[in-house]
Design a protein around this motif. Structure first.
Motif, PDB file in Angstrom:
ATOM      1  N   ARG A 162       0.836  -1.208   0.000  1.00 43.23           N
ATOM      2  CA  ARG A 162       0.000   0.000   0.000  1.00 43.23           C
ATOM      3  C   ARG A 162       0.873   1.261   0.000  1.00 43.23           C
ATOM      4  NH1 ARG A 162      -5.078   1.180  -1.655  1.00 43.23           N
ATOM      5  NH2 ARG A 162      -6.054   2.803  -0.387  1.00 43.23           N
ATOM      6  N   GLU A 163       1.955   1.219   0.744  1.00 39.28           N
ATOM      7  CA  GLU A 163       2.844   2.385   0.799  1.00 39.28           C
ATOM      8  C   GLU A 163       3.551   2.599  -0.540  1.00 39.28           C
ATOM      9  OE1 GLU A 163       6.433   4.194   3.593  1.00 39.28           O
ATOM     10  OE2 GLU A 163       5.132   2.587   4.341  1.00 39.28           O
ATOM     11  N   ARG A 164       3.961   1.509  -1.180  1.00 38.13           N
ATOM     12  CA  ARG A 164       4.595   1.640  -2.498  1.00 38.13           C
ATOM     13  C   ARG A 164       3.601   2.191  -3.512  1.00 38.13           C
ATOM     14  NH1 ARG A 164       7.410  -3.168  -1.029  1.00 38.13           N
ATOM     15  NH2 ARG A 164       5.699  -4.440  -1.845  1.00 38.13           N
ATOM     16  N   PHE A 165       2.355   1.752  -3.453  1.00 32.04           N
ATOM     17  CA  PHE A 165       1.328   2.213  -4.388  1.00 32.04           C
ATOM     18  C   PHE A 165       1.067   3.706  -4.204  1.00 32.04           C
ATOM     19  CE2 PHE A 165      -3.196   3.141  -5.162  1.00 32.04           C
ATOM     20  CZ  PHE A 165      -3.279   2.808  -6.508  1.00 32.04           C
ATOM     21  N   ARG A 166       0.988   4.144  -2.941  1.00 30.63           N
ATOM     22  CA  ARG A 166       0.677   5.547  -2.659  1.00 30.63           C
ATOM     23  C   ARG A 166       1.911   6.435  -2.778  1.00 30.63           C
ATOM     24  NH1 ARG A 166      -2.965   6.277   2.487  1.00 30.63           N
ATOM     25  NH2 ARG A 166      -4.364   5.167   1.073  1.00 30.63           N
ATOM     26  N   GLY A 167       3.101   5.848  -2.554  1.00 28.61           N
ATOM     27  CA  GLY A 167       4.339   6.615  -2.644  1.00 28.61           C
ATOM     28  C   GLY A 167       4.887   7.022  -1.301  1.00 28.61           C
ATOM     29  N   TYR A 168       4.070   7.009  -0.278  1.00 32.41           N
ATOM     30  CA  TYR A 168       4.491   7.363   1.077  1.00 32.41           C
ATOM     31  C   TYR A 168       3.342   7.028   2.027  1.00 32.41           C
ATOM     32  CZ  TYR A 168       1.653  11.514  -0.002  1.00 32.41           C
ATOM     33  OH  TYR A 168       0.639  12.348  -0.389  1.00 32.41           O
ATOM     34  N   ASN A 169       3.658   7.025   3.310  1.00 35.43           N
ATOM     35  CA  ASN A 169       2.650   6.834   4.349  1.00 35.43           C
ATOM     36  C   ASN A 169       2.333   8.202   4.940  1.00 35.43           C
ATOM     37  OD1 ASN A 169       1.132   6.303   6.623  1.00 35.43           O
ATOM     38  ND2 ASN A 169       2.618   4.960   7.591  1.00 35.43           N
ATOM     39  N   GLN A 170       1.125   8.690   4.727  1.00 33.12           N
ATOM     40  CA  GLN A 170       0.784  10.036   5.178  1.00 33.12           C
ATOM     41  C   GLN A 170       0.928  10.198   6.692  1.00 33.12           C
ATOM     42  OE1 GLN A 170      -1.340   7.885   3.911  1.00 33.12           O
ATOM     43  NE2 GLN A 170      -3.047   7.644   5.362  1.00 33.12           N
ATOM     44  N   SER A 171       0.653   9.146   7.451  1.00 30.79           N
ATOM     45  CA  SER A 171       0.794   9.226   8.909  1.00 30.79           C
ATOM     46  C   SER A 171       2.259   9.351   9.305  1.00 30.79           C
ATOM     47  CB  SER A 171       0.174   7.984   9.572  1.00 30.79           C
ATOM     48  OG  SER A 171      -1.212   7.922   9.296  1.00 30.79           O
ATOM     49  N   MET A 172       3.122   8.678   8.556  1.00 29.20           N
ATOM     50  CA  MET A 172       4.559   8.779   8.802  1.00 29.20           C
ATOM     51  C   MET A 172       5.056  10.194   8.512  1.00 29.20           C
ATOM     52  SD  MET A 172       7.327   7.315   9.766  1.00 29.20           S
ATOM     53  CE  MET A 172       8.969   8.006   9.831  1.00 29.20           C
ATOM     54  N   GLU A 173       4.616  10.765   7.414  1.00 30.76           N
ATOM     55  CA  GLU A 173       5.067  12.109   7.060  1.00 30.76           C
ATOM     56  C   GLU A 173       4.531  13.154   8.033  1.00 30.76           C
ATOM     57  OE1 GLU A 173       7.445  12.321   4.997  1.00 30.76           O
ATOM     58  OE2 GLU A 173       7.233  10.215   4.466  1.00 30.76           O
ATOM     59  N   LEU A 174       3.287  12.999   8.468  1.00 32.04           N
ATOM     60  CA  LEU A 174       2.754  13.882   9.504  1.00 32.04           C
ATOM     61  C   LEU A 174       3.598  13.772  10.766  1.00 32.04           C
ATOM     62  CD1 LEU A 174      -1.092  13.246   9.137  1.00 32.04           C
ATOM     63  CD2 LEU A 174       0.060  15.428   8.737  1.00 32.04           C
ATOM     64  N   SER A 175       3.963  12.546  11.120  1.00 26.55           N
ATOM     65  CA  SER A 175       4.777  12.308  12.317  1.00 26.55           C
ATOM     66  C   SER A 175       6.138  12.966  12.208  1.00 26.55           C
ATOM     67  CB  SER A 175       4.941  10.796  12.553  1.00 26.55           C
ATOM     68  OG  SER A 175       3.700  10.182  12.824  1.00 26.55           O
ATOM     69  N   ARG A 176       6.741  12.913  11.032  1.00 30.25           N
ATOM     70  CA  ARG A 176       8.046  13.545  10.834  1.00 30.25           C
ATOM     71  C   ARG A 176       7.955  15.055  11.028  1.00 30.25           C
ATOM     72  NH1 ARG A 176       9.755   9.842   5.591  1.00 30.25           N
ATOM     73  NH2 ARG A 176      10.914   8.247   6.773  1.00 30.25           N
TER      74      ARG A 176
END
Length: 236
Positions: free
Chosen positions: A131-145
Motif C-alpha cells: 500500500r505504501e509503495r502504491f501511494r508513494g508514502y505513508n501520510q501518517s509517517m510524514e505527519l509524524s516527521r
C-alpha cells in the motif's frame, strides 16, 4: 550576512523560479507562509481539543475501546468541505513534503498548549508495504516527521507493522470498520514502546477502529501509556 537573511533570500529566489501554491485554494503562497495561505489557515475548522485533551469529543469516542490518555485533532473533517479537500490532497496528492509541513504546523500549534508534555515518542499508524509503495508514502509517517521537527520527539516507525490490508475504510461504517482492521497490526519491537508514553498518529479519526486495532498491539508491551493525535476528526 546573518544565516536567517541568507535563507530568506534563497526562499524568495525559489519562489520566483517555482511558486508554491496553497493546497486548499490554489493561491500563490507568500515567502513567510509555510504550507497554507493565511486566509485558508485561519478558516480551517479547528477543534480546540488540545485545550482539554483528557476529556473532549474525540477522547470520549475512544473511551471503552482503548486506554487513551490524551486525544486531539487539529481540525474537523467534513465531506465536501475545504478541510476534506486539504486532507485528500495530503493523503493522495503525491506530495510527502506537504504532509511533513502540515505535521509541523500541527506540532507547532499544539506544542504551546502543552499537549506533548511527558510524551516519549511518536508511532505513526503503518501501511502495508504494498500500500505504501502504491501511494508513494505513508501520510501518517510524514505527519509524524513534521510533528517531530516541531517538538523534538523521536519517530519510531518500526514498533508496529501492518500485516494485512483488506480494503479502504472510507466507505465502511461502524462494526464493518472494526472488522476490516481486526488483527491488521503486529507489535514488532516491544522494547521500543515498553515503559513509554506513546503518541499514536494518524490522518483522520472517524470511528477510531484503526487506532483501536493498532493500540491493542502496542498495549502488549509492559507499562505503556497511549495518547492519540490526528490531523482530522469526523463529527458523529
Amino acid at each position: 550576512m546573518p544565516k536567517e537573511h541568507i535563507i530568506s533570500f534563497w526562499s524568495r529566489v525559489l519562489d520566483l523560479i517555482s511558486p508554491r501554491q496553497c493546497p486548499v485554494c490554489g493561491d500563490r503562497l507568500g515567502v513567510d507562509e509555510r504550507l497554507l495561505c493565511t486566509r485558508c489557515n485561519v478558516r480551517l475548522p479547528r477543534t480546540g481539543f488540545a485545550a482539554s485533551p483528557y476529556d473532549n469529543e474525540m477522547a470520549r469516542r475512544l473511551w471503552g475501546l482503548m486506554p487513551v490518555e490524551r486525544a486531539a485533532a487539529l481540525i474537523y473533517y467534513e465531506t465536501g468541505a475545504e478541510s476534506a479537500h486539504l486532507i485528500w490532497q495530503l493523503k493522495y496528492g503525491g506530495n510527502a513534503e506537504a504532509c511533513r509541513q502540515m505535521g509541523f504546523l500541527v506540532g507547532e500549534e499544539l506544542l504551546v498548549q502543552g499537549f506533548f508534555d511527558d510524551i516519549d515518542l511518536i508511532v505513526p499508524v503503518p501501511l502495508t508495504p504494498d500500500r505504501e509503495r502504491f501511494r508513494g508514502y505513508n501520510q501518517s509517517m510524514e505527519l509524524s516527521r513534521g510533528i517531530s521537527e516541531a517538538t523534538g520527539l523521536s519517530v519510531v516507525s518500526s514498533a508496529v507493522v501492518r500485516t494485512k490490508f483488506s480494503c479502504s475504510q472510507t466507505q465502511k461504517r461502524g462494526r464493518d470498520r472494526l472488522e476490516n482492521v481486526r488483527d491488521a497490526f503486529k507489535l514488532a519491537d516491544v522494547t521500543a514502546v515498553a515503559h513509554k508514553h506513546v503518541l499514536l498518529v494518524d490522518d483522520v479519526l472517524t470511528t477510531g477502529a484503526t487506532l483501536v486495532s493498532c493500540s491493542s498491539e502496542i498495549m502488549k508491551a509492559d507499562d505503556v501509556r497511549i495518547s492519540v493525535l490526528t490531523l482530522g476528526f469526523t463529527k458523529s
